[in-house]
Design a protein around this motif. Structure first.
Motif, PDB file in Angstrom:
ATOM      1  N   ALA A 198      -0.154  43.341  19.847  1.00 21.20           N
ATOM      2  CA  ALA A 198      -0.323  44.241  20.991  1.00 21.20           C
ATOM      3  C   ALA A 198      -1.604  45.056  20.861  1.00 21.20           C
ATOM      4  CB  ALA A 198       0.880  45.174  21.123  1.00 21.20           C
ATOM      5  N   ARG A 199      -1.886  45.535  19.657  1.00 24.31           N
ATOM      6  CA  ARG A 199      -3.113  46.305  19.437  1.00 24.31           C
ATOM      7  C   ARG A 199      -4.354  45.410  19.586  1.00 24.31           C
ATOM      8  NH1 ARG A 199       0.561  48.868  19.716  1.00 24.31           N
ATOM      9  NH2 ARG A 199      -0.357  48.913  21.787  1.00 24.31           N
ATOM     10  N   ALA A 200      -4.228  44.155  19.151  1.00 30.00           N
ATOM     11  CA  ALA A 200      -5.344  43.214  19.288  1.00 30.00           C
ATOM     12  C   ALA A 200      -5.609  42.903  20.755  1.00 30.00           C
ATOM     13  CB  ALA A 200      -5.039  41.932  18.514  1.00 30.00           C
ATOM     14  N   VAL A 201      -4.548  42.737  21.532  1.00 36.06           N
ATOM     15  CA  VAL A 201      -4.693  42.483  22.971  1.00 36.06           C
ATOM     16  C   VAL A 201      -5.375  43.660  23.643  1.00 36.06           C
ATOM     17  CG1 VAL A 201      -3.423  42.220  25.143  1.00 36.06           C
ATOM     18  CG2 VAL A 201      -2.766  40.875  23.132  1.00 36.06           C
ATOM     19  N   GLU A 202      -4.978  44.867  23.258  1.00 37.27           N
ATOM     20  CA  GLU A 202      -5.583  46.062  23.854  1.00 37.27           C
ATOM     21  C   GLU A 202      -7.065  46.161  23.503  1.00 37.27           C
ATOM     22  OE1 GLU A 202      -4.087  50.427  25.046  1.00 37.27           O
ATOM     23  OE2 GLU A 202      -3.380  49.660  23.122  1.00 37.27           O
ATOM     24  N   LEU A 203      -7.404  45.848  22.257  1.00 35.04           N
ATOM     25  CA  LEU A 203      -8.810  45.888  21.849  1.00 35.04           C
ATOM     26  C   LEU A 203      -9.613  44.848  22.617  1.00 35.04           C
ATOM     27  CD1 LEU A 203     -11.129  46.833  20.045  1.00 35.04           C
ATOM     28  CD2 LEU A 203     -10.366  45.157  18.341  1.00 35.04           C
ATOM     29  N   SER A 204      -9.088  43.648  22.726  1.00 31.52           N
ATOM     30  CA  SER A 204      -9.781  42.588  23.455  1.00 31.52           C
ATOM     31  C   SER A 204      -9.981  42.973  24.913  1.00 31.52           C
ATOM     32  CB  SER A 204      -8.989  41.281  23.357  1.00 31.52           C
ATOM     33  OG  SER A 204      -9.655  40.230  24.013  1.00 31.52           O
ATOM     34  N   GLY A 205      -8.940  43.547  25.514  1.00 27.97           N
ATOM     35  CA  GLY A 205      -9.052  43.982  26.903  1.00 27.97           C
ATOM     36  C   GLY A 205     -10.053  45.104  27.073  1.00 27.97           C
ATOM     37  N   SER A 206     -10.100  46.024  26.115  1.00 28.26           N
ATOM     38  CA  SER A 206     -11.048  47.143  26.181  1.00 28.26           C
ATOM     39  C   SER A 206     -12.484  46.646  26.087  1.00 28.26           C
ATOM     40  CB  SER A 206     -10.766  48.138  25.056  1.00 28.26           C
ATOM     41  OG  SER A 206      -9.491  48.731  25.210  1.00 28.26           O
ATOM     42  N   LYS A 227      -9.906  56.172   5.500  1.00 29.05           N
ATOM     43  CA  LYS A 227      -9.904  54.831   4.907  1.00 29.05           C
ATOM     44  C   LYS A 227      -8.797  53.994   5.517  1.00 29.05           C
ATOM     45  CE  LYS A 227      -9.469  52.368   0.503  1.00 29.05           C
ATOM     46  NZ  LYS A 227      -9.289  52.501  -0.971  1.00 29.05           N
ATOM     47  N   GLY A 228      -7.643  54.606   5.715  1.00 31.96           N
ATOM     48  CA  GLY A 228      -6.525  53.884   6.322  1.00 31.96           C
ATOM     49  C   GLY A 228      -6.830  53.463   7.741  1.00 31.96           C
ATOM     50  N   GLU A 229      -7.486  54.352   8.495  1.00 33.34           N
ATOM     51  CA  GLU A 229      -7.846  54.015   9.873  1.00 33.34           C
ATOM     52  C   GLU A 229      -8.870  52.890   9.915  1.00 33.34           C
ATOM     53  OE1 GLU A 229      -6.657  54.978  12.878  1.00 33.34           O
ATOM     54  OE2 GLU A 229      -5.075  55.833  11.634  1.00 33.34           O
ATOM     55  N   ARG A 230      -9.801  52.899   8.981  1.00 33.64           N
ATOM     56  CA  ARG A 230     -10.793  51.815   8.932  1.00 33.64           C
ATOM     57  C   ARG A 230     -10.119  50.484   8.634  1.00 33.64           C
ATOM     58  NH1 ARG A 230     -13.833  55.748   6.145  1.00 33.64           N
ATOM     59  NH2 ARG A 230     -13.327  54.787   4.134  1.00 33.64           N
ATOM     60  N   ARG A 231      -9.175  50.496   7.710  1.00 33.14           N
ATOM     61  CA  ARG A 231      -8.463  49.261   7.384  1.00 33.14           C
ATOM     62  C   ARG A 231      -7.609  48.791   8.565  1.00 33.14           C
ATOM     63  NH1 ARG A 231      -6.317  48.970   1.154  1.00 33.14           N
ATOM     64  NH2 ARG A 231      -8.392  48.915   0.166  1.00 33.14           N
ATOM     65  N   ARG A 232      -6.953  49.727   9.194  1.00 32.98           N
ATOM     66  CA  ARG A 232      -6.130  49.379  10.349  1.00 32.98           C
ATOM     67  C   ARG A 232      -6.998  48.758  11.449  1.00 32.98           C
ATOM     68  NH1 ARG A 232      -1.261  50.881  12.873  1.00 32.98           N
ATOM     69  NH2 ARG A 232      -1.432  51.056  15.131  1.00 32.98           N
ATOM     70  N   MET A 233      -8.160  49.358  11.703  1.00 34.98           N
ATOM     71  CA  MET A 233      -9.046  48.832  12.733  1.00 34.98           C
ATOM     72  C   MET A 233      -9.594  47.468  12.343  1.00 34.98           C
ATOM     73  SD  MET A 233      -9.970  49.548  15.694  1.00 34.98           S
ATOM     74  CE  MET A 233     -11.056  48.732  16.868  1.00 34.98           C
ATOM     75  N   ALA A 234      -9.876  47.267  11.057  1.00 28.37           N
ATOM     76  CA  ALA A 234     -10.367  45.971  10.595  1.00 28.37           C
ATOM     77  C   ALA A 234      -9.328  44.885  10.838  1.00 28.37           C
ATOM     78  CB  ALA A 234     -10.724  46.043   9.110  1.00 28.37           C
ATOM     79  N   LEU A 235      -8.083  45.216  10.649  1.00 30.88           N
ATOM     80  CA  LEU A 235      -6.999  44.253  10.894  1.00 30.88           C
ATOM     81  C   LEU A 235      -6.867  43.949  12.385  1.00 30.88           C
ATOM     82  CD1 LEU A 235      -4.382  45.747   8.406  1.00 30.88           C
ATOM     83  CD2 LEU A 235      -5.484  43.502   8.190  1.00 30.88           C
ATOM     84  N   VAL A 236      -6.984  44.978  13.217  1.00 32.94           N
ATOM     85  CA  VAL A 236      -6.892  44.772  14.663  1.00 32.94           C
ATOM     86  C   VAL A 236      -8.045  43.890  15.140  1.00 32.94           C
ATOM     87  CG1 VAL A 236      -6.996  45.892  16.921  1.00 32.94           C
ATOM     88  CG2 VAL A 236      -5.649  46.921  15.083  1.00 32.94           C
ATOM     89  N   GLU A 237      -9.255  44.174  14.653  1.00 30.75           N
ATOM     90  CA  GLU A 237     -10.415  43.379  15.047  1.00 30.75           C
ATOM     91  C   GLU A 237     -10.261  41.932  14.583  1.00 30.75           C
ATOM     92  OE1 GLU A 237     -13.627  45.524  13.300  1.00 30.75           O
ATOM     93  OE2 GLU A 237     -13.857  46.881  15.030  1.00 30.75           O
ATOM     94  N   ALA A 238      -9.747  41.743  13.373  1.00 31.52           N
ATOM     95  CA  ALA A 238      -9.532  40.391  12.867  1.00 31.52           C
ATOM     96  C   ALA A 238      -8.516  39.647  13.721  1.00 31.52           C
ATOM     97  CB  ALA A 238      -9.061  40.448  11.411  1.00 31.52           C
TER      98      ALA A 238
END
Length: 206
Positions: free
Chosen positions: A60-68, A8-19
């Motif tokens: 930084a995590r958002a930039v990495e996701l966007s780049g990926s 659940k924590g990982e899903r929330r963390r990923m939702a924040l990164v995607e946002a």
């Protein structure tokens, strides 16, 4: 196990990164704020500070996701490129399609965001390692295009070609009526046979 490391924590963390990644593409770094990210993700405001050490960490995590995401699209396009000896004009068009792509609507915003991330890494140490990893992937992608086009792949040549594209795009986007693809096309045409000569030339020299 902390709640941040649970499924659940990982899903929330990923939702924040995607946002955060979506906000960054829509409005640049200034749009990425704790409250805006939490609202976009549909999570409590405190979640942004619970799951990330700082706003810079989240960015930084958002930039990495966007780049990926961008690299996944590039690899899919590369998979469609057949092996063939191509002339300079054809290679230039492939490079432009891969590294610049469409420049209308959302695609243009993605292009702007890419270069905003490049420049921001000079001021944000947490972005530097992310950008280094992404740059390696860009090198690999460009190198594969050149190999499939019957061109020599040399590290200094890859760097030159990428710098030409980067300079052309940034320069064009700063003008009132930008045409990044045309400027990149003109500049690449002048250096492509120097930076990435036909592989046949290398064979004939041996």
């Amino acid at each position: 196990m902390s709640s941040a490391a649970t499924p659940k924590g990982e899903r929330r963390r990923m939702a924040l990164v995607e946002a955060a990644a979506d906000l960054m593409l829509e409005g640049g770094f200034e749009a990425v704020r704790h409250r805006a990210v939490a609202q976009r993700a549909g999570l409590p405001l405190a979640s942004t500070t619970y799951y990330f050490e700082s706003l810079d960490d989240l960015i930084a995590r958002a930039v990495e996701l966007s780049g990926s995401r961008e690299m996944e699209a590039m690899r899919a396009r590369i998979d469609e490129i057949t092996q063939a000896d191509r002339d300079a004009a054809a290679v230039v068009e492939l490079i432009i399609e891969l590294l610049v792509g469409p420049i209308e609507g959302a695609a243009r915003e993605h292009l702007i965001a890419r270069y905003e991330c490049f420049i921001a890494s000079a001021r944000h140490p947490q972005l530097q390692e992310v950008q280094r990893r992404l740059r390696i992937q860009f090198d690999d992608a460009l190198g594969e295009v050149l190999r499939r086009s019957g061109r020599q792949v040399r590290q200094e040549g890859l760097r030159r070609l990428l710098c030409v594209v980067d300079g052309a795009v940034v320069g064009a986007l700063s003008e009132s009526d930008p045409d990044p693809k045309q400027l990149a096309r003109e500049m690449l045409s002048e250096v492509i046979d120097i930076a990435a000569p036909p592989a046949s030339e290398n064979a004939s020299e041996q």
